[in-house]
Write a protein that holds these residues in place. Structure first.
Motif, PDB file in Angstrom:
ATOM      1  N   ASN A 196       0.757   4.075  -2.760  1.00 25.79           N
ATOM      2  CA  ASN A 196       0.560   5.487  -2.423  1.00 25.79           C
ATOM      3  C   ASN A 196       1.584   6.357  -3.137  1.00 25.79           C
ATOM      4  O   ASN A 196       1.250   7.444  -3.629  1.00 25.79           O
ATOM      5  CB  ASN A 196       0.678   5.720  -0.923  1.00 25.79           C
ATOM      6  CG  ASN A 196      -0.484   5.212  -0.106  1.00 25.79           C
ATOM      7  OD1 ASN A 196      -0.353   5.031   1.088  1.00 25.79           O
ATOM      8  ND2 ASN A 196      -1.624   4.969  -0.720  1.00 25.79           N
ATOM      9  N   CYS A 197       2.817   5.901  -3.180  1.00 27.21           N
ATOM     10  CA  CYS A 197       3.861   6.669  -3.872  1.00 27.21           C
ATOM     11  C   CYS A 197       3.556   6.777  -5.365  1.00 27.21           C
ATOM     12  O   CYS A 197       3.689   7.855  -5.950  1.00 27.21           O
ATOM     13  CB  CYS A 197       5.228   6.023  -3.665  1.00 27.21           C
ATOM     14  SG  CYS A 197       5.934   6.318  -2.036  1.00 27.21           S
ATOM     15  N   HIS A 218       3.452   4.467   7.662  1.00 31.82           N
ATOM     16  CA  HIS A 218       2.582   3.416   7.156  1.00 31.82           C
ATOM     17  C   HIS A 218       3.193   2.040   7.393  1.00 31.82           C
ATOM     18  O   HIS A 218       2.502   1.104   7.812  1.00 31.82           O
ATOM     19  CB  HIS A 218       2.339   3.631   5.666  1.00 31.82           C
ATOM     20  CG  HIS A 218       1.125   2.924   5.147  1.00 31.82           C
ATOM     21  ND1 HIS A 218       0.516   3.288   3.990  1.00 31.82           N
ATOM     22  CD2 HIS A 218       0.410   1.870   5.606  1.00 31.82           C
ATOM     23  CE1 HIS A 218      -0.525   2.496   3.759  1.00 31.82           C
ATOM     24  NE2 HIS A 218      -0.599   1.625   4.732  1.00 31.82           N
ATOM     25  N   GLN A 253       5.343   9.729   5.464  1.00 36.21           N
ATOM     26  CA  GLN A 253       4.072   9.034   5.290  1.00 36.21           C
ATOM     27  C   GLN A 253       4.309   7.536   5.084  1.00 36.21           C
ATOM     28  O   GLN A 253       3.658   6.702   5.713  1.00 36.21           O
ATOM     29  CB  GLN A 253       3.297   9.615   4.107  1.00 36.21           C
ATOM     30  CG  GLN A 253       1.965   8.924   3.878  1.00 36.21           C
ATOM     31  CD  GLN A 253       1.263   9.389   2.624  1.00 36.21           C
ATOM     32  OE1 GLN A 253       1.645  10.353   1.987  1.00 36.21           O
ATOM     33  NE2 GLN A 253       0.207   8.687   2.254  1.00 36.21           N
ATOM     34  N   SER A 254       5.249   7.195   4.231  1.00 33.84           N
ATOM     35  CA  SER A 254       5.540   5.783   3.961  1.00 33.84           C
ATOM     36  C   SER A 254       6.099   5.072   5.189  1.00 33.84           C
ATOM     37  O   SER A 254       5.691   3.956   5.514  1.00 33.84           O
ATOM     38  CB  SER A 254       6.556   5.658   2.820  1.00 33.84           C
ATOM     39  OG  SER A 254       6.082   6.215   1.632  1.00 33.84           O
ATOM     40  N   GLU A 300       0.639   6.580  -6.800  1.00 36.55           N
ATOM     41  CA  GLU A 300      -0.523   7.456  -6.967  1.00 36.55           C
ATOM     42  C   GLU A 300      -0.121   8.928  -6.840  1.00 36.55           C
ATOM     43  O   GLU A 300      -0.578   9.774  -7.598  1.00 36.55           O
ATOM     44  CB  GLU A 300      -1.588   7.123  -5.917  1.00 36.55           C
ATOM     45  CG  GLU A 300      -2.205   5.752  -6.095  1.00 36.55           C
ATOM     46  CD  GLU A 300      -2.915   5.243  -4.852  1.00 36.55           C
ATOM     47  OE1 GLU A 300      -2.901   5.923  -3.794  1.00 36.55           O
ATOM     48  OE2 GLU A 300      -3.488   4.150  -4.916  1.00 36.55           O
ATOM     49  N   PHE A 332       0.470  13.381   4.714  1.00 36.30           N
ATOM     50  CA  PHE A 332      -0.190  13.473   3.412  1.00 36.30           C
ATOM     51  C   PHE A 332      -0.819  14.847   3.224  1.00 36.30           C
ATOM     52  O   PHE A 332      -0.757  15.420   2.129  1.00 36.30           O
ATOM     53  CB  PHE A 332      -1.244  12.367   3.276  1.00 36.30           C
ATOM     54  CG  PHE A 332      -1.914  12.347   1.942  1.00 36.30           C
ATOM     55  CD1 PHE A 332      -1.195  12.142   0.773  1.00 36.30           C
ATOM     56  CD2 PHE A 332      -3.279  12.517   1.845  1.00 36.30           C
ATOM     57  CE1 PHE A 332      -1.820  12.120  -0.466  1.00 36.30           C
ATOM     58  CE2 PHE A 332      -3.916  12.492   0.608  1.00 36.30           C
ATOM     59  CZ  PHE A 332      -3.183  12.292  -0.541  1.00 36.30           C
ATOM     60  N   ARG A 369       6.503  12.890   2.117  1.00 36.49           N
ATOM     61  CA  ARG A 369       6.183  11.615   1.447  1.00 36.49           C
ATOM     62  C   ARG A 369       6.896  10.459   2.118  1.00 36.49           C
ATOM     63  O   ARG A 369       6.317   9.402   2.374  1.00 36.49           O
ATOM     64  CB  ARG A 369       6.565  11.705  -0.036  1.00 36.49           C
ATOM     65  CG  ARG A 369       6.568  10.395  -0.800  1.00 36.49           C
ATOM     66  CD  ARG A 369       5.320   9.579  -0.664  1.00 36.49           C
ATOM     67  NE  ARG A 369       4.158  10.301  -1.107  1.00 36.49           N
ATOM     68  CZ  ARG A 369       2.911   9.807  -1.078  1.00 36.49           C
ATOM     69  NH1 ARG A 369       2.689   8.596  -0.647  1.00 36.49           N
ATOM     70  NH2 ARG A 369       1.895  10.525  -1.487  1.00 36.49           N
ATOM     71  N   ARG A 383       0.833  -1.210   0.000  1.00 34.91           N
ATOM     72  CA  ARG A 383       0.000   0.000   0.000  1.00 34.91           C
ATOM     73  C   ARG A 383       0.868   1.261   0.000  1.00 34.91           C
ATOM     74  O   ARG A 383       0.548   2.236  -0.691  1.00 34.91           O
ATOM     75  CB  ARG A 383      -0.928  -0.023   1.218  1.00 34.91           C
ATOM     76  CG  ARG A 383      -2.032   0.950   1.143  1.00 34.91           C
ATOM     77  CD  ARG A 383      -2.980   0.663  -0.025  1.00 34.91           C
ATOM     78  NE  ARG A 383      -3.377   1.954  -0.577  1.00 34.91           N
ATOM     79  CZ  ARG A 383      -3.541   2.236  -1.848  1.00 34.91           C
ATOM     80  NH1 ARG A 383      -3.395   1.318  -2.766  1.00 34.91           N
ATOM     81  NH2 ARG A 383      -3.874   3.425  -2.236  1.00 34.91           N
TER      82      ARG A 383
END
Length: 135
Positions: A60-61, A102, A98-99, A63, A118, A95, A56
């Motif tokens: 996300n990256c 996650h 965020q990863s 996207e 995000f 970014r 995911r």
């Protein structure tokens, strides 16, 4: 290379890193015969929770790359990287955070922190889009 292009390259490299990490783990699972080579689902739904989060985070990256990277490229091609340069590294750091968040957890606090990272990216992108269209 200017700041915007360096940050964009960093964004691409981060996306590639997540893909390489995922494929390294998948390769290990195949070599150890834990999962057959044709036994993977695109979202890693049949694997560990970490691997599901990794799939995911990578998605996300991908996207985000279209929107954030697209704005960066537009700025450079239009000769307006002065618009994106000041916040380009901030976007990249947000970014990556965020990863990382996650990958680390799905706790309520982690999901909130991930959303904040995000939201920073969204705010920067909206600002860039406005500035690139307004000038």
């Amino acid at each position: 290379m200017n700041v915007t292009l360096t940050a964009l390259t960093g964004f691409i490299a981060w996306t590639l890193f997540l893909l390489v990490l995922m494929e390294t783990v998948r390769s290990k699972l195949v070599v150890t015969k834990a999962v057959p080579a044709n036994g993977f689902q695109p979202d890693n739904a049949n694997l560990s929770p970490f691997m599901q989060r990794l799939a995911r985070a990578h998605a996300n990256c991908l996207e985000g790359l279209l929107i954030f990277g697209g704005l960066m490229l537009v700025a450079v091609v239009a000769g307006k990287s002065a618009t994106t340069d000041p916040l380009a590294y901030t976007l990249l750091i947000a970014r990556m955070l965020q990863s990382i968040i996650h990958l680390a957890s799905l706790s309520e606090a982690a999901v909130t922190a991930r959303f904040l990272a995000f939201a920073v990216q969204l705010g920067i992108a909206a600002y860039w889009a406005f500035m690139l269209l307004a000038v």
